[in-house]
Design a protein around this motif. Structure first.
Motif, PDB file in Angstrom:
ATOM      1  N   LEU A  24     -62.882   6.780  10.760  1.00 41.27           N
ATOM      2  CA  LEU A  24     -62.353   5.437  10.998  1.00 41.27           C
ATOM      3  C   LEU A  24     -60.949   5.245  10.443  1.00 41.27           C
ATOM      4  N   ASP A  25     -60.693   5.825   9.238  1.00 41.07           N
ATOM      5  CA  ASP A  25     -59.480   5.400   8.540  1.00 41.07           C
ATOM      6  C   ASP A  25     -58.387   6.447   8.390  1.00 41.07           C
ATOM      7  N   GLU A  26     -58.608   7.670   8.862  1.00 42.38           N
ATOM      8  CA  GLU A  26     -57.478   8.609   8.900  1.00 42.38           C
ATOM      9  C   GLU A  26     -56.471   7.950   9.852  1.00 42.38           C
ATOM     10  N   PRO A  27     -55.187   7.909   9.489  1.00 42.49           N
ATOM     11  CA  PRO A  27     -54.238   7.088  10.251  1.00 42.49           C
ATOM     12  C   PRO A  27     -54.237   7.310  11.772  1.00 42.49           C
ATOM     13  N   LEU A  28     -54.368   8.585  12.215  1.00 42.42           N
ATOM     14  CA  LEU A  28     -54.341   8.829  13.668  1.00 42.42           C
ATOM     15  C   LEU A  28     -55.645   8.387  14.320  1.00 42.42           C
ATOM     16  N   ASN A  29     -56.772   8.675  13.645  1.00 44.33           N
ATOM     17  CA  ASN A  29     -58.068   8.239  14.169  1.00 44.33           C
ATOM     18  C   ASN A  29     -58.110   6.716  14.280  1.00 44.33           C
ATOM     19  N   ASP A  30     -57.574   6.069  13.256  1.00 45.36           N
ATOM     20  CA  ASP A  30     -57.538   4.608  13.239  1.00 45.36           C
ATOM     21  C   ASP A  30     -56.659   4.092  14.388  1.00 45.36           C
ATOM     22  N   TYR A  31     -55.495   4.735  14.558  1.00 44.69           N
ATOM     23  CA  TYR A  31     -54.558   4.261  15.589  1.00 44.69           C
ATOM     24  C   TYR A  31     -55.148   4.346  16.998  1.00 44.69           C
ATOM     25  N   VAL A  32     -55.799   5.476  17.292  1.00 42.96           N
ATOM     26  CA  VAL A  32     -56.351   5.627  18.661  1.00 42.96           C
ATOM     27  C   VAL A  32     -57.718   4.954  18.799  1.00 42.96           C
ATOM     28  N   LYS A  33     -58.221   4.417  17.683  1.00 41.16           N
ATOM     29  CA  LYS A  33     -59.584   3.842  17.636  1.00 41.16           C
ATOM     30  C   LYS A  33     -60.580   4.885  18.148  1.00 41.16           C
ATOM     31  N   LEU A  34     -60.594   6.002  17.434  1.00 41.90           N
ATOM     32  CA  LEU A  34     -61.453   7.128  17.797  1.00 41.90           C
ATOM     33  C   LEU A  34     -62.909   6.689  17.891  1.00 41.90           C
ATOM     34  N   GLU A  36     -65.145   3.711  18.748  1.00 38.90           N
ATOM     35  CA  GLU A  36     -65.013   2.413  19.419  1.00 38.90           C
ATOM     36  C   GLU A  36     -66.068   1.422  18.990  1.00 38.90           C
ATOM     37  N   PHE A  37     -67.297   1.912  18.789  1.00 32.43           N
ATOM     38  CA  PHE A  37     -68.411   1.024  18.467  1.00 32.43           C
ATOM     39  C   PHE A  37     -69.022   1.441  17.150  1.00 32.43           C
ATOM     40  N   LYS A  38     -69.586   0.469  16.444  1.00 31.49           N
ATOM     41  CA  LYS A  38     -70.264   0.758  15.194  1.00 31.49           C
ATOM     42  C   LYS A  38     -71.367   1.791  15.482  1.00 31.49           C
ATOM     43  N   ASP A  39     -71.479   2.761  14.599  1.00 29.58           N
ATOM     44  CA  ASP A  39     -72.495   3.817  14.700  1.00 29.58           C
ATOM     45  C   ASP A  39     -72.277   4.812  15.843  1.00 29.58           C
ATOM     46  N   SER A  40     -71.154   4.693  16.562  1.00 25.65           N
ATOM     47  CA  SER A  40     -70.882   5.761  17.541  1.00 25.65           C
ATOM     48  C   SER A  40     -70.113   6.863  16.815  1.00 25.65           C
ATOM     49  N   THR A  41     -69.884   7.975  17.491  1.00 28.35           N
ATOM     50  CA  THR A  41     -69.229   9.089  16.808  1.00 28.35           C
ATOM     51  C   THR A  41     -68.220   9.768  17.720  1.00 28.35           C
ATOM     52  N   CYS A  42     -67.573  10.777  17.209  1.00 32.12           N
ATOM     53  CA  CYS A  42     -66.719  11.620  18.045  1.00 32.12           C
ATOM     54  C   CYS A  42     -67.288  13.024  17.916  1.00 32.12           C
ATOM     55  N   GLU A  43     -67.977  13.461  18.963  1.00 36.63           N
ATOM     56  CA  GLU A  43     -68.653  14.772  18.929  1.00 36.63           C
ATOM     57  C   GLU A  43     -67.668  15.896  18.626  1.00 36.63           C
ATOM     58  N   GLU A  44     -66.474  15.799  19.210  1.00 36.65           N
ATOM     59  CA  GLU A  44     -65.484  16.876  19.042  1.00 36.65           C
ATOM     60  C   GLU A  44     -65.058  16.998  17.585  1.00 36.65           C
ATOM     61  N   GLU A  85     -56.209  21.457  26.130  1.00 37.53           N
ATOM     62  CA  GLU A  85     -56.546  21.012  27.493  1.00 37.53           C
ATOM     63  C   GLU A  85     -58.049  20.986  27.749  1.00 37.53           C
ATOM     64  N   GLN A  86     -58.784  21.787  26.973  1.00 46.51           N
ATOM     65  CA  GLN A  86     -60.249  21.830  27.128  1.00 46.51           C
ATOM     66  C   GLN A  86     -60.940  20.579  26.572  1.00 46.51           C
ATOM     67  N   CYS A  87     -60.228  19.824  25.737  1.00 45.09           N
ATOM     68  CA  CYS A  87     -60.853  18.689  25.044  1.00 45.09           C
ATOM     69  C   CYS A  87     -61.182  17.565  26.035  1.00 45.09           C
ATOM     70  N   GLN A  88     -62.454  17.157  26.023  1.00 40.25           N
ATOM     71  CA  GLN A  88     -62.928  16.159  26.998  1.00 40.25           C
ATOM     72  C   GLN A  88     -62.701  14.716  26.538  1.00 40.25           C
ATOM     73  N   ASN A  89     -62.407  14.561  25.247  1.00 45.94           N
ATOM     74  CA  ASN A  89     -62.250  13.218  24.688  1.00 45.94           C
ATOM     75  C   ASN A  89     -60.755  12.848  24.668  1.00 45.94           C
ATOM     76  N   PRO A  90     -60.335  11.900  25.508  1.00 47.16           N
ATOM     77  CA  PRO A  90     -58.900  11.619  25.637  1.00 47.16           C
ATOM     78  C   PRO A  90     -58.241  11.163  24.333  1.00 47.16           C
ATOM     79  N   LYS A  91     -58.995  10.471  23.483  1.00 46.77           N
ATOM     80  CA  LYS A  91     -58.411   9.990  22.221  1.00 46.77           C
ATOM     81  C   LYS A  91     -58.196  11.145  21.242  1.00 46.77           C
ATOM     82  N   PHE A  92     -59.233  11.962  21.122  1.00 42.02           N
ATOM     83  CA  PHE A  92     -59.132  13.109  20.221  1.00 42.02           C
ATOM     84  C   PHE A  92     -58.081  14.093  20.753  1.00 42.02           C
ATOM     85  N   LYS A  93     -58.016  14.200  22.062  1.00 41.69           N
ATOM     86  CA  LYS A  93     -57.053  15.100  22.710  1.00 41.69           C
ATOM     87  C   LYS A  93     -55.608  14.700  22.369  1.00 41.69           C
ATOM     88  N   LYS A  94     -55.378  13.389  22.330  1.00 42.94           N
ATOM     89  CA  LYS A  94     -54.053  12.860  21.999  1.00 42.94           C
ATOM     90  C   LYS A  94     -53.623  13.319  20.595  1.00 42.94           C
TER      91      LYS A  94
END
Ligand code: ACO
Length: 213
Positions: A24-34, A36-44, A85-94
């Motif tokens: 949630l709070d690493e500056p880039l993760n926070d900026y892209v809102k990695l 989005e919802f409470k209790d969701s995650t980023c698998e990548e 390019e293989q990354c499926q998550n557009p936010k994490f990819k950024k």
């Protein structure tokens, strides 16, 4: 608290800390809102963290009652952050795209400065519990990581800092700034990609020898 190596059995507890903090709070993760919802995650990002734990050179700060206060997930340096390019998550990819961009510019600078055969341990994810910040936990984790690097035969330790605070922690320990890219200078189609809030101004790559005093 004590600082010890993270084992596979710690994975769930470490991910729990990271999901409440770093995700949630690493500056880039926070900026892209990695997240989005409470209790969701980023698998990548979870996968990325698990791979580092598997390498057995990550460390965590843990209280006698078993509360994890902070972690440093470390890994042997690959030249960059993999096939973005293989990354499926557009936010994490950024985020990966920015880090890869930096890693590519950094590498020739590194090669000019350090022997090509140098074994480098990279601090990839640094996080302390938000209730415990500013008390030297990150500093202690970085120091221990360097000790482990030395014990495991690494020549250098590298920290890629996206946050002003992690950069501050490594600067205080005498790490050398080898490369930095200001967020305002990182553009895509002429547009600044990351407009981060104060005090985060740049991505900064720091290096220290494992043998210097
Ligand atoms: N607000 C103000 N100052 C802070 C904060 C904060 N939220 N967090 C840390 N600092 C300052 C400290 O006061 C200290 O500076 P000082 O010596 O001038 O007082 C410096 O940053 C480092 O202090 P530590 O106590 O060693 O570090 P801490 O345990 O607070 O952890 C960390 C620093 C890991 C960066 C923490 O702020 C955090 O988890 N942030 C969110 C995740 C993140 O951004 N991680 C780093 C990304 S880069 C990477 O992962 C390699």
């Amino acid at each position: 608290y004590e600082i010890r190596i993270v084992t596979e059995e710690d994975t769930e507890a470490v991910l729990e800390l990271l999901k409440k903090n770093f995700f949630l709070d690493e500056p880039l993760n926070d900026y892209v809102k990695l997240i989005e919802f409470k209790d969701s995650t980023c698998e990548e990002l979870e996968q990325f963290c698990k791979e580092k734990i598997h390498e057995k050179n990550s460390v965590m700060a843990i209280t006698p009652s078993g509360q994890i206060l902070g972690v440093s997930l470390n890994g042997t340096l690959e030249e960059d952050y993999g096939d973005v390019e293989q990354c499926q998550n557009p936010k994490f990819k950024k985020i990966l795209k920015l880090l890869n961009h930096c890693a590519k510019i950094f590498q020739p600078i590194f090669n000019e400065r350090f022997p090509k055969s140098s074994k480098v341990l990279n601090i990839r994810v640094l996080s302390s519990d938000s209730a415990w910040r500013g008390q030297g936990i990150a500093g202690a984790l970085i120091k221990r990581s360097r000790q482990i690097a030395q014990e495991q035969g690494y020549d250098l330790i590298r920290v890629d800092c996206s946050s002003h605070f992690s950069a501050r922690a490594v600067s205080k320990l005498g790490y050398e700034l080898v490369y930095e890219l200001k967020y305002e200078d990182y553009k895509d189609n002429g547009e600044v990609v990351f407009k981060l809030p104060h005090p985060h101004t740049c991505v900064a790559f720091f290096i220290q020898s494992t043998t210097s005093p």
